[in-house]
Design an enzyme around this catalytic site. Sequence first.
Site, PDB file in Angstrom:
ATOM      1  N   ASN A 207      59.768 -11.896  20.899  1.00 28.51           N
ATOM      2  CA  ASN A 207      60.188 -10.568  21.362  1.00 28.51           C
ATOM      3  C   ASN A 207      61.122 -10.724  22.559  1.00 28.51           C
ATOM      4  O   ASN A 207      61.415 -11.842  22.980  1.00 28.51           O
ATOM      5  CB  ASN A 207      58.962  -9.721  21.715  1.00 28.51           C
ATOM      6  CG  ASN A 207      58.082 -10.438  22.701  1.00 28.51           C
ATOM      7  OD1 ASN A 207      58.473 -10.696  23.833  1.00 28.51           O
ATOM      8  ND2 ASN A 207      56.872 -10.798  22.275  1.00 28.51           N
ATOM      9  N   ASP A 272      51.559  -9.248  18.388  1.00 30.90           N
ATOM     10  CA  ASP A 272      50.356  -8.673  17.773  1.00 30.90           C
ATOM     11  C   ASP A 272      50.023  -9.337  16.442  1.00 30.90           C
ATOM     12  O   ASP A 272      48.886  -9.297  15.996  1.00 30.90           O
ATOM     13  CB  ASP A 272      50.563  -7.168  17.561  1.00 30.90           C
ATOM     14  CG  ASP A 272      50.590  -6.427  18.886  1.00 30.90           C
ATOM     15  OD1 ASP A 272      49.862  -6.856  19.795  1.00 30.90           O
ATOM     16  OD2 ASP A 272      51.343  -5.453  19.020  1.00 30.90           O
ATOM     17  N   LYS A 282      60.805 -26.653   6.126  1.00 26.62           N
ATOM     18  CA  LYS A 282      61.744 -25.545   6.324  1.00 26.62           C
ATOM     19  C   LYS A 282      61.827 -24.719   5.035  1.00 26.62           C
ATOM     20  O   LYS A 282      61.987 -25.297   3.951  1.00 26.62           O
ATOM     21  CB  LYS A 282      63.124 -26.113   6.680  1.00 26.62           C
ATOM     22  CG  LYS A 282      64.130 -25.056   7.008  1.00 26.62           C
ATOM     23  CD  LYS A 282      65.487 -25.660   7.328  1.00 26.62           C
ATOM     24  CE  LYS A 282      66.524 -24.567   7.325  1.00 26.62           C
ATOM     25  NZ  LYS A 282      67.833 -25.027   6.976  1.00 26.62           N
ATOM     26  N   PHE A 317      49.525  -5.028  31.136  1.00 28.40           N
ATOM     27  CA  PHE A 317      50.833  -4.376  31.199  1.00 28.40           C
ATOM     28  C   PHE A 317      50.989  -3.569  29.924  1.00 28.40           C
ATOM     29  O   PHE A 317      50.342  -3.861  28.921  1.00 28.40           O
ATOM     30  CB  PHE A 317      51.959  -5.410  31.317  1.00 28.40           C
ATOM     31  CG  PHE A 317      52.369  -5.638  32.739  1.00 28.40           C
ATOM     32  CD1 PHE A 317      51.534  -6.313  33.612  1.00 28.40           C
ATOM     33  CD2 PHE A 317      53.583  -5.159  33.223  1.00 28.40           C
ATOM     34  CE1 PHE A 317      51.890  -6.502  34.932  1.00 28.40           C
ATOM     35  CE2 PHE A 317      53.956  -5.344  34.540  1.00 28.40           C
ATOM     36  CZ  PHE A 317      53.113  -6.019  35.403  1.00 28.40           C
ATOM     37  N   LYS A 331      45.869   3.349  26.243  1.00 28.18           N
ATOM     38  CA  LYS A 331      45.758   1.883  26.153  1.00 28.18           C
ATOM     39  C   LYS A 331      44.702   1.347  27.136  1.00 28.18           C
ATOM     40  O   LYS A 331      43.929   0.465  26.780  1.00 28.18           O
ATOM     41  CB  LYS A 331      47.117   1.250  26.423  1.00 28.18           C
ATOM     42  CG  LYS A 331      47.338  -0.021  25.640  1.00 28.18           C
ATOM     43  CD  LYS A 331      48.774  -0.478  25.666  1.00 28.18           C
ATOM     44  CE  LYS A 331      49.526  -0.145  24.398  1.00 28.18           C
ATOM     45  NZ  LYS A 331      50.906  -0.586  24.400  1.00 28.18           N
ATOM     46  N   LYS A 335      41.626  -0.846  25.824  1.00 32.18           N
ATOM     47  CA  LYS A 335      41.508  -2.263  26.183  1.00 32.18           C
ATOM     48  C   LYS A 335      40.355  -2.516  27.158  1.00 32.18           C
ATOM     49  O   LYS A 335      39.833  -3.614  27.219  1.00 32.18           O
ATOM     50  CB  LYS A 335      42.818  -2.751  26.815  1.00 32.18           C
ATOM     51  CG  LYS A 335      44.055  -2.492  25.944  1.00 32.18           C
ATOM     52  CD  LYS A 335      44.582  -3.752  25.351  1.00 32.18           C
ATOM     53  CE  LYS A 335      45.908  -3.502  24.662  1.00 32.18           C
ATOM     54  NZ  LYS A 335      46.413  -4.693  23.997  1.00 32.18           N
TER      55      LYS A 335
HETATM   56  N1  CTP Z   1      48.128  -8.080  24.794  1.00 36.20           N
HETATM   57  C1  CTP Z   1      47.248  -9.112  24.546  1.00 36.20           C
HETATM   58  N2  CTP Z   1      47.110  -9.581  23.275  1.00 36.20           N
HETATM   59  C2  CTP Z   1      47.816  -9.043  22.268  1.00 36.20           C
HETATM   60  C3  CTP Z   1      48.726  -7.999  22.521  1.00 36.20           C
HETATM   61  C4  CTP Z   1      48.858  -7.540  23.803  1.00 36.20           C
HETATM   62  O1  CTP Z   1      46.593  -9.590  25.471  1.00 36.20           O
HETATM   63  N3  CTP Z   1      47.661  -9.516  21.060  1.00 36.20           N
HETATM   64  C5  CTP Z   1      48.242  -7.564  26.178  1.00 36.20           C
HETATM   65  C6  CTP Z   1      49.590  -7.734  26.837  1.00 36.20           C
HETATM   66  O2  CTP Z   1      49.645  -8.940  27.580  1.00 36.20           O
HETATM   67  C7  CTP Z   1      49.662  -6.528  27.748  1.00 36.20           C
HETATM   68  C8  CTP Z   1      48.828  -5.478  27.024  1.00 36.20           C
HETATM   69  O3  CTP Z   1      48.030  -6.180  26.088  1.00 36.20           O
HETATM   70  O4  CTP Z   1      49.044  -6.777  28.984  1.00 36.20           O
HETATM   71  C9  CTP Z   1      49.582  -4.411  26.310  1.00 36.20           C
HETATM   72  O5  CTP Z   1      50.566  -4.950  25.485  1.00 36.20           O
HETATM   73  P1  CTP Z   1      51.442  -4.009  24.551  1.00 36.20           P
HETATM   74  O6  CTP Z   1      52.348  -4.846  23.731  1.00 36.20           O
HETATM   75  O7  CTP Z   1      52.044  -2.895  25.370  1.00 36.20           O
HETATM   76  O8  CTP Z   1      50.337  -3.305  23.669  1.00 36.20           O
HETATM   77  P2  CTP Z   1      49.678  -3.688  22.337  1.00 36.20           P
HETATM   78  O9  CTP Z   1      48.245  -3.925  22.572  1.00 36.20           O
HETATM   79  O10 CTP Z   1      50.420  -4.797  21.681  1.00 36.20           O
HETATM   80  O11 CTP Z   1      49.829  -2.322  21.530  1.00 36.20           O
HETATM   81  P3  CTP Z   1      51.125  -1.700  20.805  1.00 36.20           P
HETATM   82  O12 CTP Z   1      51.998  -2.864  20.436  1.00 36.20           O
HETATM   83  O13 CTP Z   1      50.536  -0.997  19.661  1.00 36.20           O
HETATM   84  O14 CTP Z   1      51.755  -0.783  21.804  1.00 36.20           O
END
Ligand code: CTP
Length: 389
Positions: A207, A272, A282, A317, A331, A335
């Site tokens: 990302n 995610d 490959k 975050f 969130k 969490k």
């Molecule tokens: N995070 C994590 N593990 C994951 C995804 C996210 O620990 N698999 C943590 C990130 O480090 C961040 C927080 O969760 O502190 C929120 O990340 P974000 O990408 O905004 O949220 P997601 O949980 O991925 O939800 P969405 O993508 O649906 O917004």
Amino acid sequence: MLKDKNILIGITGGIAAYKICNLIRLYKKAGANVSVVVTPNALNFVTKLTLQSLSQNEVYSDCFEIDEYKPEHIALTEADIFVIAPASANTISKLANGICDNLLLSTACAYQKQILIVPAMNTGMWNNKFIQENLVKLKNSGYSILSPSEGFLACGTNGVGRMREPEEIFEETERILNSTKKLAGKKILITAGGTKEKIDPVRFITNASSGKMGLALAQQAQNMGADVTLVSTFKAHGFNNIVTETAFEMEKVVKENLKENDCIIMTAAVADYRVRNYSEQKIKKDDSDSMTLELVKNPDILKEISEEKERPMVVGFCAESENLLENAKSKIRKKGCDYIIANDISRCDIGFNTDENEVYIINKNLQTKHLDKASKQEIAKKILEEIFE
Ligand code: CTP
């Protein structure tokens, strides 16, 4: 506050060098030990004898004057703060580019605590694009800059470029040294960067996260006296750094280090999903016009560590492109962490891969505090001050 502190002053070649005599007196009166390192040009403006008499200490100017057994630039790095005043355009630019062609620069390069830069120069030089870019570079690496004021300059003009008065430099030194104690004794683990989920030996899913916010937090936490572990998807210097690539690797390191830390800050953009079947070879293209990659969910590190019974403070975050506060509040509930820092990634001036940010700090009771747009270093400092209050 400055009693028994070891202050290293670096003087470069500028007319404001004479004012540093007064600054040394202020530090000495406050009970500090003062050492001085000068560039060769500084000695055109102020004499070694004056500086020696005021600081009651040796004044260093030569890289090859080895006293006892320690090379000078390493011995000097033991000071509590390094104040470079006046900092010329030349020294600022060299510092920002890692150039070490005199003792002051070599010392600054090796120095690992707070460096305060107090620029002084002609207005044209101050406004020069490269000087400003170099100052931004230094600021983003955690240096403190006490910007010049406007007024009458030695070149006979009026404008921005006047070095701040010794009293102001003194106050700034006190402020910095005060904040270096705020997190003393605290252990903080910070994650940074975007995880990489491999598809085959040459391809991966990632990302847009640059890791700058996490790096700024690590820098500021360290400046505030914390013992920092930075778990990042890139190599970072100046920290206890553990490099991880995938969400799985990051999860393992975070969990292994959970209990021994006082706080975990999950700044990393963790993917995610990962690819279900990693291909050892490959992947070759075939005749079909499309291909399908099957993805499976990664562990949610933030959620899992927040659910642990015995755990340190956990900060997440949240990157959102719409309904920022609404999504952030849902969130933090989902969490279960103690704080969530929300930033709006739909704006191109802040958030991912920029040097600035504007965030909301939300606590468990959904109380929200807004931090105005500022450099990621300043935002990082304010976040740490808020969560450790
Ligand atoms: N995070 C994590 N593990 C994951 C995804 C996210 O620990 N698999 C943590 C990130 O480090 C961040 C927080 O969760 O502190 C929120 O990340 P974000 O990408 O905004 O949220 P997601 O949980 O991925 O939800 P969405 O993508 O649906 O917004």
